[in-house]
Motif scaffolding. Structure first.
Motif, PDB file in Angstrom:
ATOM      1  N   LEU A   6      15.536  32.424  -6.288  1.00 15.59           N
ATOM      2  CA  LEU A   6      14.804  32.407  -7.559  1.00 15.59           C
ATOM      3  C   LEU A   6      13.317  32.650  -7.348  1.00 15.59           C
ATOM      4  O   LEU A   6      12.684  33.393  -8.099  1.00 15.59           O
ATOM      5  N   ILE A   7      12.768  32.029  -6.325  1.00 12.96           N
ATOM      6  CA  ILE A   7      11.336  32.227  -6.033  1.00 12.96           C
ATOM      7  C   ILE A   7      11.077  33.664  -5.622  1.00 12.96           C
ATOM      8  O   ILE A   7      10.124  34.302  -6.099  1.00 12.96           O
ATOM      9  N   ASN A   8      11.924  34.207  -4.765  1.00 16.73           N
ATOM     10  CA  ASN A   8      11.729  35.603  -4.352  1.00 16.73           C
ATOM     11  C   ASN A   8      11.914  36.567  -5.521  1.00 16.73           C
ATOM     12  O   ASN A   8      11.167  37.542  -5.641  1.00 16.73           O
ATOM     13  N   SER A   9      12.873  36.302  -6.400  1.00 15.81           N
ATOM     14  CA  SER A   9      13.051  37.151  -7.591  1.00 15.81           C
ATOM     15  C   SER A   9      11.806  37.111  -8.464  1.00 15.81           C
ATOM     16  O   SER A   9      11.356  38.146  -8.966  1.00 15.81           O
ATOM     17  N   TYR A  10      11.263  35.928  -8.641  1.00 12.95           N
ATOM     18  CA  TYR A  10      10.036  35.803  -9.427  1.00 12.95           C
ATOM     19  C   TYR A  10       8.904  36.578  -8.755  1.00 12.95           C
ATOM     20  O   TYR A  10       8.164  37.316  -9.418  1.00 12.95           O
ATOM     21  N   ARG A  11       8.752  36.439  -7.451  1.00 12.99           N
ATOM     22  CA  ARG A  11       7.682  37.137  -6.729  1.00 12.99           C
ATOM     23  C   ARG A  11       7.821  38.650  -6.899  1.00 12.99           C
ATOM     24  O   ARG A  11       6.844  39.343  -7.141  1.00 12.99           O
ATOM     25  N   VAL A  12       9.042  39.158  -6.772  1.00  8.94           N
ATOM     26  CA  VAL A  12       9.274  40.595  -6.935  1.00  8.94           C
ATOM     27  C   VAL A  12       8.891  41.025  -8.349  1.00  8.94           C
ATOM     28  O   VAL A  12       8.257  42.063  -8.544  1.00  8.94           O
ATOM     29  N   SER A  13       9.232  40.200  -9.355  1.00  9.87           N
ATOM     30  CA  SER A  13       8.896  40.541 -10.743  1.00  9.87           C
ATOM     31  C   SER A  13       7.385  40.583 -10.972  1.00  9.87           C
ATOM     32  O   SER A  13       6.922  41.214 -11.916  1.00  9.87           O
ATOM     33  N   GLN A  14       6.640  39.939 -10.087  1.00 13.46           N
ATOM     34  CA  GLN A  14       5.176  39.923 -10.182  1.00 13.46           C
ATOM     35  C   GLN A  14       4.533  40.949  -9.243  1.00 13.46           C
ATOM     36  O   GLN A  14       3.312  40.965  -9.076  1.00 13.46           O
ATOM     37  N   GLY A  15       5.366  41.784  -8.599  1.00 10.77           N
ATOM     38  CA  GLY A  15       4.854  42.802  -7.675  1.00 10.77           C
ATOM     39  C   GLY A  15       4.439  42.238  -6.323  1.00 10.77           C
ATOM     40  O   GLY A  15       3.660  42.864  -5.604  1.00 10.77           O
ATOM     41  N   LEU A  16       4.971  41.089  -5.971  1.00 16.18           N
ATOM     42  CA  LEU A  16       4.619  40.438  -4.698  1.00 16.18           C
ATOM     43  C   LEU A  16       5.717  40.652  -3.663  1.00 16.18           C
ATOM     44  O   LEU A  16       6.865  40.950  -4.004  1.00 16.18           O
ATOM     45  N   ASN A  17       5.353  40.461  -2.399  1.00 14.34           N
ATOM     46  CA  ASN A  17       6.317  40.616  -1.314  1.00 14.34           C
ATOM     47  C   ASN A  17       7.373  39.509  -1.328  1.00 14.34           C
ATOM     48  O   ASN A  17       7.139  38.401  -1.794  1.00 14.34           O
ATOM     49  N   VAL A  18       8.545  39.842  -0.805  1.00 16.69           N
ATOM     50  CA  VAL A  18       9.621  38.878  -0.609  1.00 16.69           C
ATOM     51  C   VAL A  18       9.262  38.030   0.606  1.00 16.69           C
ATOM     52  O   VAL A  18       8.747  38.541   1.610  1.00 16.69           O
ATOM     53  N   LEU A  19       9.528  36.734   0.523  1.00 14.18           N
ATOM     54  CA  LEU A  19       9.266  35.834   1.636  1.00 14.18           C
ATOM     55  C   LEU A  19      10.543  35.621   2.438  1.00 14.18           C
ATOM     56  O   LEU A  19      11.633  35.540   1.876  1.00 14.18           O
ATOM     57  N   GLU A  20      10.402  35.536   3.740  1.00 14.79           N
ATOM     58  CA  GLU A  20      11.527  35.274   4.631  1.00 14.79           C
ATOM     59  C   GLU A  20      11.620  33.781   4.899  1.00 14.79           C
ATOM     60  O   GLU A  20      10.608  33.089   4.964  1.00 14.79           O
ATOM     61  N   SER A  21      12.834  33.281   5.073  1.00 13.32           N
ATOM     62  CA  SER A  21      12.987  31.871   5.446  1.00 13.32           C
ATOM     63  C   SER A  21      12.759  31.740   6.953  1.00 13.32           C
ATOM     64  O   SER A  21      12.933  32.696   7.711  1.00 13.32           O
ATOM     65  N   LEU A  22      12.349  30.555   7.361  1.00 15.68           N
ATOM     66  CA  LEU A  22      12.001  30.319   8.760  1.00 15.68           C
ATOM     67  C   LEU A  22      12.384  28.886   9.124  1.00 15.68           C
ATOM     68  O   LEU A  22      11.941  27.934   8.476  1.00 15.68           O
ATOM     69  N   ASP A  23      13.207  28.737  10.167  1.00 11.01           N
ATOM     70  CA  ASP A  23      13.723  27.423  10.550  1.00 11.01           C
ATOM     71  C   ASP A  23      12.641  26.380  10.800  1.00 11.01           C
ATOM     72  O   ASP A  23      12.788  25.227  10.406  1.00 11.01           O
ATOM     73  N   ILE A  24      11.577  26.753  11.467  1.00 10.26           N
ATOM     74  CA  ILE A  24      10.534  25.775  11.775  1.00 10.26           C
ATOM     75  C   ILE A  24       9.872  25.261  10.490  1.00 10.26           C
ATOM     76  O   ILE A  24       9.472  24.102  10.399  1.00 10.26           O
ATOM     77  N   VAL A  25       9.797  26.107   9.475  1.00  4.51           N
ATOM     78  CA  VAL A  25       9.266  25.684   8.172  1.00  4.51           C
ATOM     79  C   VAL A  25      10.264  24.745   7.510  1.00  4.51           C
ATOM     80  O   VAL A  25       9.890  23.702   6.959  1.00  4.51           O
ATOM     81  N   LYS A  26      11.549  25.091   7.572  1.00  4.27           N
ATOM     82  CA  LYS A  26      12.585  24.224   7.003  1.00  4.27           C
ATOM     83  C   LYS A  26      12.558  22.855   7.663  1.00  4.27           C
ATOM     84  O   LYS A  26      12.715  21.829   6.989  1.00  4.27           O
ATOM     85  N   SER A  27      12.341  22.818   8.967  1.00  8.14           N
ATOM     86  CA  SER A  27      12.318  21.529   9.664  1.00  8.14           C
ATOM     87  C   SER A  27      11.204  20.631   9.137  1.00  8.14           C
ATOM     88  O   SER A  27      11.405  19.429   8.953  1.00  8.14           O
ATOM     89  N   GLN A  28      10.056  21.204   8.880  1.00  8.16           N
ATOM     90  CA  GLN A  28       8.941  20.417   8.347  1.00  8.16           C
ATOM     91  C   GLN A  28       9.211  19.988   6.908  1.00  8.16           C
ATOM     92  O   GLN A  28       8.893  18.861   6.512  1.00  8.16           O
ATOM     93  N   ALA A  29       9.827  20.856   6.126  1.00  7.68           N
ATOM     94  CA  ALA A  29      10.190  20.506   4.755  1.00  7.68           C
ATOM     95  C   ALA A  29      11.216  19.371   4.762  1.00  7.68           C
ATOM     96  O   ALA A  29      11.094  18.406   3.999  1.00  7.68           O
ATOM     97  N   TYR A  30      12.201  19.465   5.646  1.00  3.96           N
ATOM     98  CA  TYR A  30      13.237  18.434   5.741  1.00  3.96           C
ATOM     99  C   TYR A  30      12.635  17.088   6.124  1.00  3.96           C
ATOM    100  O   TYR A  30      12.957  16.060   5.520  1.00  3.96           O
ATOM    101  N   THR A  31      11.760  17.090   7.111  1.00  7.66           N
ATOM    102  CA  THR A  31      11.131  15.842   7.547  1.00  7.66           C
ATOM    103  C   THR A  31      10.380  15.184   6.394  1.00  7.66           C
ATOM    104  O   THR A  31      10.457  13.968   6.200  1.00  7.66           O
ATOM    105  N   HIS A  32       9.675  15.989   5.605  1.00  6.02           N
ATOM    106  CA  HIS A  32       8.920  15.419   4.497  1.00  6.02           C
ATOM    107  C   HIS A  32       9.840  14.939   3.371  1.00  6.02           C
ATOM    108  O   HIS A  32       9.605  13.876   2.779  1.00  6.02           O
ATOM    109  N   THR A  33      10.879  15.697   3.067  1.00  3.41           N
ATOM    110  CA  THR A  33      11.812  15.271   2.031  1.00  3.41           C
ATOM    111  C   THR A  33      12.454  13.945   2.419  1.00  3.41           C
ATOM    112  O   THR A  33      12.573  13.029   1.590  1.00  3.41           O
TER     113      THR A  33
END
Length: 164
Positions: free
Chosen positions: A51-78
């Protein structure tokens, strides 16, 4: 006279040998040295990222890639927010520093949320908020998210964005 000096030396060596335990050594390791945990991806998380990537594309922005190290930090905080039973950006600076040091990030931001029951509801709420929308529309290259449920069934969300 030599005996008291020898006793003091032996006592000193004994104190040094027995005062350091593996727990103390672990506690002194910086967060940049610790391994990260990447939990199994949930369908709601995939949906939010899409959903976020679809929104970004609709705004003419680049698609973001997922990254495990980012997920790990998000998980720790959640997980932290669930334990505190409170939505927050507590310790964001530590997550940011970790991602700069270990993922090569030059820029880091996050959106958090709780209580939403679907991917659409949390993404819509973020898009209706100027500050959260600015994060979603920001100049980033990767992102990831963690969605976890507390004992009462309430969902907590941490979405982290980085630029490398």
């Amino acid at each position: 006279m030599k005996l008291p000096i020898r006793v003091v030396c032996i006592a000193y060596v004994a104190i040094l040998l027995f005062s350091c335990s593996p727990e103390n050594i672990e506690d002194n390791i910086s967060s940049t040295d610790k391994e990260f945990v990447v939990p199994e991806v949930k369908s709601i998380e995939i949906e939010i990222l899409e959903l976020i990537n679809s929104y970004r594309v609709s705004q003419g922005l680049n698609v973001l890639e997922s990254l495990d190290i980012v997920k790990s930090q998000a998980y720790t905080h959640t997980d932290y927010m669930i334990k505190q039973n409170n939505m927050s950006h507590d310790y964001f600076h530590e997550r940011k520093s970790y991602l700069i040091a270990n993922a090569g990030a030059s820029k880091v931001a996050e959106n958090v949320g709780y209580g939403y029951s679907s991917a659409e509801s949390v993404v819509n709420a973020w898009l209706k908020s100027d500050s959260h929308r600015r994060t979603i529309e920001g100049d980033y290259t990767e992102f990831d998210i963690s969605v976890e449920q507390n004992k009462e069934g309430v969902l907590f969300f941490t979405n982290i964005f980085i630029k490398r």
